[in-house]
Write a protein that holds these residues in place. Structure first.
Motif, PDB file in Angstrom:
ATOM      1  N   MET A  70       0.981  -1.028  -0.067  1.00  0.00           N
ATOM      2  CA  MET A  70      -0.032   0.014  -0.069  1.00  0.00           C
ATOM      3  C   MET A  70       0.841   1.229   0.019  1.00  0.00           C
ATOM      4  O   MET A  70       0.320   2.392  -0.189  1.00  0.00           O
ATOM      5  CB  MET A  70      -0.987  -0.155   1.292  1.00  0.00           C
ATOM      6  CG  MET A  70      -1.899  -1.043   1.249  1.00  0.00           C
ATOM      7  SD  MET A  70      -3.148  -0.873  -0.182  1.00  0.00           S
ATOM      8  CE  MET A  70      -3.996   0.565   0.180  1.00  0.00           C
ATOM      9  N   LEU A  71       2.029   1.122   0.197  1.00  0.00           N
ATOM     10  CA  LEU A  71       3.107   2.127   0.240  1.00  0.00           C
ATOM     11  C   LEU A  71       4.272   2.011  -0.587  1.00  0.00           C
ATOM     12  O   LEU A  71       4.903   0.927  -0.488  1.00  0.00           O
ATOM     13  CB  LEU A  71       3.387   2.540   1.741  1.00  0.00           C
ATOM     14  CG  LEU A  71       4.126   3.578   2.160  1.00  0.00           C
ATOM     15  CD1 LEU A  71       3.090   5.094   1.968  1.00  0.00           C
ATOM     16  CD2 LEU A  71       4.866   3.807   3.355  1.00  0.00           C
ATOM     17  N   GLY A  72       4.636   3.092  -1.151  1.00  0.00           N
ATOM     18  CA  GLY A  72       5.901   2.869  -2.138  1.00  0.00           C
ATOM     19  C   GLY A  72       6.673   4.250  -1.873  1.00  0.00           C
ATOM     20  O   GLY A  72       6.477   5.096  -1.112  1.00  0.00           O
ATOM     21  N   GLU A  73       7.902   4.390  -2.921  1.00  0.00           N
ATOM     22  CA  GLU A  73       8.635   5.539  -2.587  1.00  0.00           C
ATOM     23  C   GLU A  73       7.874   6.926  -2.627  1.00  0.00           C
ATOM     24  O   GLU A  73       8.379   7.794  -1.663  1.00  0.00           O
ATOM     25  CB  GLU A  73       9.708   5.421  -3.487  1.00  0.00           C
ATOM     26  CG  GLU A  73      10.864   6.257  -3.107  1.00  0.00           C
ATOM     27  CD  GLU A  73      11.848   5.718  -2.207  1.00  0.00           C
ATOM     28  OE1 GLU A  73      11.860   6.275  -0.968  1.00  0.00           O
ATOM     29  OE2 GLU A  73      12.586   4.558  -2.233  1.00  0.00           O
ATOM     30  N   ASN A  74       6.836   6.940  -3.284  1.00  0.00           N
ATOM     31  CA  ASN A  74       6.352   8.222  -3.658  1.00  0.00           C
ATOM     32  C   ASN A  74       5.242   8.316  -2.633  1.00  0.00           C
ATOM     33  O   ASN A  74       4.458   9.525  -2.676  1.00  0.00           O
ATOM     34  CB  ASN A  74       5.822   8.288  -5.118  1.00  0.00           C
ATOM     35  CG  ASN A  74       6.990   8.419  -5.970  1.00  0.00           C
ATOM     36  OD1 ASN A  74       8.022   8.959  -5.663  1.00  0.00           O
ATOM     37  ND2 ASN A  74       6.684   8.336  -7.320  1.00  0.00           N
ATOM     38  N   GLY A  75       4.789   7.406  -1.891  1.00  0.00           N
ATOM     39  CA  GLY A  75       3.600   7.716  -0.971  1.00  0.00           C
ATOM     40  C   GLY A  75       2.700   6.567  -0.965  1.00  0.00           C
ATOM     41  O   GLY A  75       2.831   5.393  -1.460  1.00  0.00           O
ATOM     42  N   TYR A  76       1.538   6.887  -0.397  1.00  0.00           N
ATOM     43  CA  TYR A  76       0.295   6.105  -0.382  1.00  0.00           C
ATOM     44  C   TYR A  76      -0.149   5.683  -1.610  1.00  0.00           C
ATOM     45  O   TYR A  76      -0.193   6.626  -2.560  1.00  0.00           O
ATOM     46  CB  TYR A  76      -0.589   6.472   0.587  1.00  0.00           C
ATOM     47  CG  TYR A  76      -1.674   5.668   1.026  1.00  0.00           C
ATOM     48  CD1 TYR A  76      -1.600   4.474   1.614  1.00  0.00           C
ATOM     49  CD2 TYR A  76      -3.299   6.242   0.855  1.00  0.00           C
ATOM     50  CE1 TYR A  76      -2.744   3.773   2.048  1.00  0.00           C
ATOM     51  CE2 TYR A  76      -4.207   5.310   1.549  1.00  0.00           C
ATOM     52  CZ  TYR A  76      -3.915   4.076   1.836  1.00  0.00           C
ATOM     53  OH  TYR A  76      -4.791   2.926   2.356  1.00  0.00           O
ATOM     54  N   ARG A  77      -0.446   4.437  -1.683  1.00  0.00           N
ATOM     55  CA  ARG A  77      -0.953   3.923  -3.216  1.00  0.00           C
ATOM     56  C   ARG A  77       0.165   4.190  -4.303  1.00  0.00           C
ATOM     57  O   ARG A  77      -0.355   4.211  -5.383  1.00  0.00           O
ATOM     58  CB  ARG A  77      -2.256   4.560  -3.531  1.00  0.00           C
ATOM     59  CG  ARG A  77      -3.438   4.289  -2.372  1.00  0.00           C
ATOM     60  CD  ARG A  77      -4.719   4.690  -3.006  1.00  0.00           C
ATOM     61  NE  ARG A  77      -4.956   6.220  -2.384  1.00  0.00           N
ATOM     62  CZ  ARG A  77      -5.612   6.781  -1.527  1.00  0.00           C
ATOM     63  NH1 ARG A  77      -6.301   5.840  -0.938  1.00  0.00           N
ATOM     64  NH2 ARG A  77      -5.516   7.888  -1.647  1.00  0.00           N
ATOM     65  N   SER A  78       1.221   4.228  -4.053  1.00  0.00           N
ATOM     66  CA  SER A  78       2.378   4.675  -4.974  1.00  0.00           C
ATOM     67  C   SER A  78       2.881   3.226  -5.452  1.00  0.00           C
ATOM     68  O   SER A  78       3.124   2.354  -4.471  1.00  0.00           O
ATOM     69  CB  SER A  78       3.503   5.359  -4.548  1.00  0.00           C
ATOM     70  OG  SER A  78       4.679   5.317  -4.950  1.00  0.00           O
ATOM     71  N   ALA A 151      -3.658   9.359   9.104  1.00  0.00           N
ATOM     72  CA  ALA A 151      -4.767   9.210   8.372  1.00  0.00           C
ATOM     73  C   ALA A 151      -4.866   9.542   6.759  1.00  0.00           C
ATOM     74  O   ALA A 151      -4.166  10.251   6.501  1.00  0.00           O
ATOM     75  CB  ALA A 151      -5.626  10.249   9.102  1.00  0.00           C
ATOM     76  N   ASP A 152      -5.862   8.994   6.244  1.00  0.00           N
ATOM     77  CA  ASP A 152      -5.896   9.090   4.550  1.00  0.00           C
ATOM     78  C   ASP A 152      -6.965  10.269   4.635  1.00  0.00           C
ATOM     79  O   ASP A 152      -8.106  10.395   5.186  1.00  0.00           O
ATOM     80  CB  ASP A 152      -6.605   8.053   4.021  1.00  0.00           C
ATOM     81  CG  ASP A 152      -6.819   8.011   2.728  1.00  0.00           C
ATOM     82  OD1 ASP A 152      -6.450   9.167   2.100  1.00  0.00           O
ATOM     83  OD2 ASP A 152      -7.279   7.326   2.011  1.00  0.00           O
ATOM     84  N   PRO A 153      -6.530  11.497   4.088  1.00  0.00           N
ATOM     85  CA  PRO A 153      -7.549  12.588   3.723  1.00  0.00           C
ATOM     86  C   PRO A 153      -8.583  12.758   2.780  1.00  0.00           C
ATOM     87  O   PRO A 153      -9.330  13.425   2.533  1.00  0.00           O
ATOM     88  CB  PRO A 153      -6.656  13.724   3.404  1.00  0.00           C
ATOM     89  CG  PRO A 153      -5.298  13.083   2.502  1.00  0.00           C
ATOM     90  CD  PRO A 153      -5.266  11.933   3.319  1.00  0.00           C
ATOM     91  N   GLY A 154      -8.530  11.426   2.338  1.00  0.00           N
ATOM     92  CA  GLY A 154      -9.490  11.147   0.982  1.00  0.00           C
ATOM     93  C   GLY A 154      -8.996  11.486  -0.263  1.00  0.00           C
ATOM     94  O   GLY A 154      -8.096  12.032  -0.474  1.00  0.00           O
ATOM     95  N   GLY A 155      -9.628  11.052  -1.338  1.00  0.00           N
ATOM     96  CA  GLY A 155      -9.105  11.143  -2.691  1.00  0.00           C
ATOM     97  C   GLY A 155      -8.142   9.908  -2.975  1.00  0.00           C
ATOM     98  O   GLY A 155      -8.170   9.032  -2.395  1.00  0.00           O
ATOM     99  N   ASP A 156      -7.535  10.017  -4.170  1.00  0.00           N
ATOM    100  CA  ASP A 156      -6.501   9.169  -4.511  1.00  0.00           C
ATOM    101  C   ASP A 156      -5.075   9.577  -4.721  1.00  0.00           C
ATOM    102  O   ASP A 156      -4.386   8.893  -5.336  1.00  0.00           O
ATOM    103  CB  ASP A 156      -7.153   8.489  -5.883  1.00  0.00           C
ATOM    104  CG  ASP A 156      -6.994   9.749  -6.827  1.00  0.00           C
ATOM    105  OD1 ASP A 156      -6.872  10.710  -6.539  1.00  0.00           O
ATOM    106  OD2 ASP A 156      -7.574   9.650  -8.138  1.00  0.00           O
ATOM    107  N   GLY A 157      -4.758  10.628  -3.837  1.00  0.00           N
ATOM    108  CA  GLY A 157      -3.621  11.123  -3.821  1.00  0.00           C
ATOM    109  C   GLY A 157      -2.416  10.267  -2.730  1.00  0.00           C
ATOM    110  O   GLY A 157      -2.921   9.494  -2.246  1.00  0.00           O
TER     111      GLY A 157
END
Length: 382
Positions: A70-78, A151-157
């Motif tokens: 769920m986490l990669g170098e660029n962040g969540y969902r990366s 926390a996830d602020p929402g969206g897909d960023g």
């Protein structure tokens, strides 16, 4: 070798093996990182490589839980793969962890507000040159491994919200960021700020930091005038305007906290203000001193002074002394004069400012060297 040292060495070796397997590097290279002074834990216990690795699978938000990461170098969902260089990757995560430990964690009742992307830039500025680039993913990874609220602020960023005090982060960002206005108040400086700066320099020089840093217990100093003034924000008059500007300045660390009326006057001499704003300060101080139980009269800042020898008038030599203090409005002075000459021991204090002489008087029952001021309006003489 003591049992404690043996246990520590064993933990280092276990962490090194786990990190070598996880990153595909040699055990000796991983052990070298584990043993670096910069990775020993500058604001707490040494960061566990095995805990970091486990976090990527087990964490309730960023953990893959046996599935896709769920986490990669660029962040969540990366989908960007981790980039491990085998030389400093663990050290950098340890330093990021120490930077996050510097902040006060938020309580469980408060939602995280500080964005990971903003925090990553602050980390780069603070930790440079020891860690000049921090990826969004590694910042989130370190925060999750420390147990900070995430926390996830929402969206897909790719950005998440991290549970540290926003005002402490703003203070640090302004202190270390490029082209930032430096804060003038210290009330939101994180408790570990100075210690981490010092420990970083010492560790970079090869010193092992042996003394554990303990977060100090927060002790709130009484701030009766501050507490009263911020309660006046809703007023539709000059004091209400003053309270609003003052509260905004405190929130932004643009100035300190005025625990007393004397500190309020000191703040006003440090920031630009209009004559109308100063008049509002005098009104506010007068109101507060009329209602506060046993308010302390005001002493102002000492500006300077000098002492001269005096040959005397036949009864022996002595000295003459002159001391100047800032007057409340800042445009004049308060002058103390002392003739310490045998036979002519005279002492005097006066307000050398027409405006302040009309608006302030010396509190009764005090000696010349112990003078203090009260608004003249308190006695109805204004």
């Amino acid at each position: 070798m003591t049992s404690s040292n043996h246990s520590q060495n064993r933990e280092l070796q276990q962490d090194a093996r786990a990190w070598a397997d996880f990153t595909g590097t040699k055990y000796t290279a991983a052990l070298r990182q584990m043993s670096s002074p910069l990775a020993q834990g500058l604001l707490g216990k040494r960061v566990s490589a095995r805990r970091l690795i486990a976090t990527l699978n087990d964490h309730e938000l960023i953990g893959g839980r046996g599935g896709n990461p769920m986490l990669g170098e660029n962040g969540y969902r990366s989908e960007a793969l981790w980039n491990f260089n085998g030389e400093t990757d663990f050290i950098e995560l340890a330093l990021i962890s120490d930077l996050l430990r510097m902040y006060t964690p938020i309580s469980d009742a408060v939602s995280p507000e500080v964005g990971s992307y903003s925090l990553k830039h602050t980390a780069e500025w603070f930790l440079s040159p020891h860690c000049s680039y921090v990826s969004n993913g590694r910042l989130i990874w370190a925060a999750a491994a420390l147990g900070l609220p995430v926390a996830d602020p929402g969206g897909d960023g790719p950005n998440l919200l991290i549970g540290v005090l926003e005002r402490e982060h703003n203070y640090v960002r302004r202190m270390v960021g490029s082209e930032q206005t430096r804060p003038h108040g210290e009330h939101y400086r994180p408790a570990g700020y100075a210690h981490l700066q010092s420990a970083l320099a010492r560790a970079a020089a090869g010193e092992l930091i042996s003394n554990d840093w303990v977060r100090p217990t927060l002790v709130e100093e009484p701030a009766p005038f501050h507490d009263w003034l911020i309660m006046q924000v809703s007023r539709d008059d000059a004091v209400g305007d003053l309270a609003g500007d003052y509260s905004a300045g405190v929130r932004g660390s643009d100035h300190g906290i005025a625990r007393t009326p004397a500190e309020m006057l000191s703040i006003f001499h440090e920031v630009s203000h209009s004559s109308e704003a100063y008049d509002a300060v005098v009104v506010a101080i007068t109101e507060w001193m009329r209602t506060a139980p046993s308010p302390t009269p005001i002493r102002t800042e000492r500006l300077g002074g000098d002492t001269h020898d005096h040959g005397g008038w036949g009864a022996g030599a002595g000295t003459t002394e002159r001391i100047e203090f800032r007057c409340p409005c800042g445009d004049g002075t308060i002058v103390e004069e002392h003739d310490n000459v045998p036979g002519f021991r005279e002492h005097d204090v006066r307000i050398a400012c027409d405006k302040c002489r009309a608006e302030w008087h010396f509190a009764e029952g005090r000696g010349i060297r112990d003078w203090a001021l009260e608004p003249a309006a308190m006695s109805g003489t204004l």
